[in-house]
Design a protein around this motif. Structure first.
Motif, PDB file in Angstrom:
ATOM      1  N   UNK A 108     -10.537  40.237  31.823  1.00  0.00           N
ATOM      2  CA  UNK A 108     -10.163  41.441  32.559  1.00  0.00           C
ATOM      3  C   UNK A 108     -11.113  41.609  33.738  1.00  0.00           C
ATOM      4  N   UNK A 109     -10.544  41.770  34.922  1.00  0.00           N
ATOM      5  CA  UNK A 109     -11.344  41.978  36.116  1.00  0.00           C
ATOM      6  C   UNK A 109     -10.836  43.166  36.904  1.00  0.00           C
ATOM      7  N   UNK A 110     -11.762  43.857  37.549  1.00  0.00           N
ATOM      8  CA  UNK A 110     -11.383  44.986  38.390  1.00  0.00           C
ATOM      9  C   UNK A 110     -12.069  44.911  39.736  1.00  0.00           C
ATOM     10  N   UNK A 111     -11.289  44.933  40.816  1.00  0.00           N
ATOM     11  CA  UNK A 111     -11.859  44.895  42.159  1.00  0.00           C
ATOM     12  C   UNK A 111     -12.652  43.628  42.386  1.00  0.00           C
ATOM     13  N   UNK A 112     -13.892  43.769  42.858  1.00  0.00           N
ATOM     14  CA  UNK A 112     -14.713  42.596  43.122  1.00  0.00           C
ATOM     15  C   UNK A 112     -15.253  42.011  41.822  1.00  0.00           C
ATOM     16  N   UNK A 180     -10.766  38.403  21.494  1.00  0.00           N
ATOM     17  CA  UNK A 180     -12.002  38.654  22.227  1.00  0.00           C
ATOM     18  C   UNK A 180     -11.634  39.068  23.654  1.00  0.00           C
ATOM     19  N   UNK A 181     -12.383  40.015  24.207  1.00  0.00           N
ATOM     20  CA  UNK A 181     -12.168  40.496  25.568  1.00  0.00           C
ATOM     21  C   UNK A 181     -13.398  40.180  26.401  1.00  0.00           C
ATOM     22  N   UNK A 182     -13.156  39.651  27.595  1.00  0.00           N
ATOM     23  CA  UNK A 182     -14.212  39.423  28.578  1.00  0.00           C
ATOM     24  C   UNK A 182     -13.891  40.274  29.798  1.00  0.00           C
ATOM     25  N   UNK A 183     -14.884  40.985  30.331  1.00  0.00           N
ATOM     26  CA  UNK A 183     -14.573  41.909  31.424  1.00  0.00           C
ATOM     27  C   UNK A 183     -15.690  41.990  32.452  1.00  0.00           C
ATOM     28  N   UNK A 184     -15.290  42.211  33.694  1.00  0.00           N
ATOM     29  CA  UNK A 184     -16.226  42.478  34.781  1.00  0.00           C
ATOM     30  C   UNK A 184     -15.547  43.427  35.751  1.00  0.00           C
TER      31      UNK A 184
END
Length: 254
Positions: A108-112, A180-184
């Motif tokens: 999961x990514x948001x914006x930059x 599993x969730x990976x996020x930045x």
């Protein structure tokens, strides 16, 4: 292993308004893993501190790193002027990367926070679902995620593409399952994902974004609050640059 290197610019292009893709040739690429970052030094020596930029893609065969960043000040504006053949001083790779786990991972990514999820998506095993959040239809890296993930789901603040709302709204709307969730991304996004993961008993790794000075853990300028006592400072703090930027969501206060 981190190295101080004079990197060679291979190419630079514009991906979206104010968002640039910079490819550099550097021996730091030989040691990099998904989730790490590099510090770039300005040629204008009035700006002494390096700028940390997350690693988007790694090509060890030709020793290159792809860095995707948004112009946010004079330092990154200077970087945006770099062209093929130029050189830039860098230090890296820095920080701890993402552990590769799970048979059904979600990135999961948001914006930059979108760029550092691409190399992770390429290296994860299993059926990877990518959930990316943008403000509007001025998106970037979507084609790369289509090529490397089993499924790409998009959320936009204005509803112009995909789900209207947050990445958590998109996860719920599309009934996405993961082990599993990976996020930045921005801290409110990470907080919401950590809560979602806790409610659904899913392990969640978050990559923290903080202003950095030294980038190597010496100055304590980028600490975040932790749930346990840090071995270095002996208080409830962790250094994002050295102890992170990747943490288990249960390790840090979001």
């Amino acid at each position: 292993m981190k190295v101080k290197d004079t990197a060679k610019v291979i190419s630079q292009s514009v991906l979206a308004e104010g968002v640039y893709s910079l490819i550099i040739e550097t021996k730091a690429a030989n040691y990099a893993v998904p989730g790490q970052f590099v510090s770039l030094y300005c040629q204008d020596h009035s700006r002494l501190l390096p700028r940390p930029i997350s690693i988007c893609e790694i090509d060890k065969d030709v020793s290159t790193l792809r860095l995707v960043y948004r112009v946010a000040g004079k330092g990154t504006d200077e970087f945006s002027k770099l062209t093929s053949g130029d050189t830039i001083e860098i230090l890296g790779p820095l920080g701890n990367g993402f552990p590769l786990e799970g048979g059904k991972p979600m990135v999961v990514g948001g914006g930059i926070g979108v760029p550092p999820m691409l190399q992770l998506t390429k290296e994860l095993e299993g059926s990877v679902t990518a959930v990316m959040g943008y403000r509007n239809d001025d998106m970037f890296l979507t084609e790369e995620f289509v090529d490397n993930a089993a499924e790409l789901v998009i959320a936009t603040d204005d509803g112009s593409v995909g789900t209207c709302g947050t990445v958590v709204d998109a996860i719920i709307e599309n009934n996405i399952e993961a082990d599993v969730i990976y996020a930045c991304g921005p801290k409110p996004m990470l907080r919401a994902l950590a809560q979602y993961a806790a409610e659904h008993d899913i392990k969640c790794y978050v990559s923290m974004e903080e202003r950095m000075a030294c980038g190597v853990g010496a100055c304590l300028g980028c600490v975040c609050q932790s749930t346990d006592v840090d071995d270095h400072s002996h208080v409830h703090n962790k250094r994002v640059c050295a102890d992170g930027p990747v943490f288990l969501s249960t390790e840090v206060e979001l």
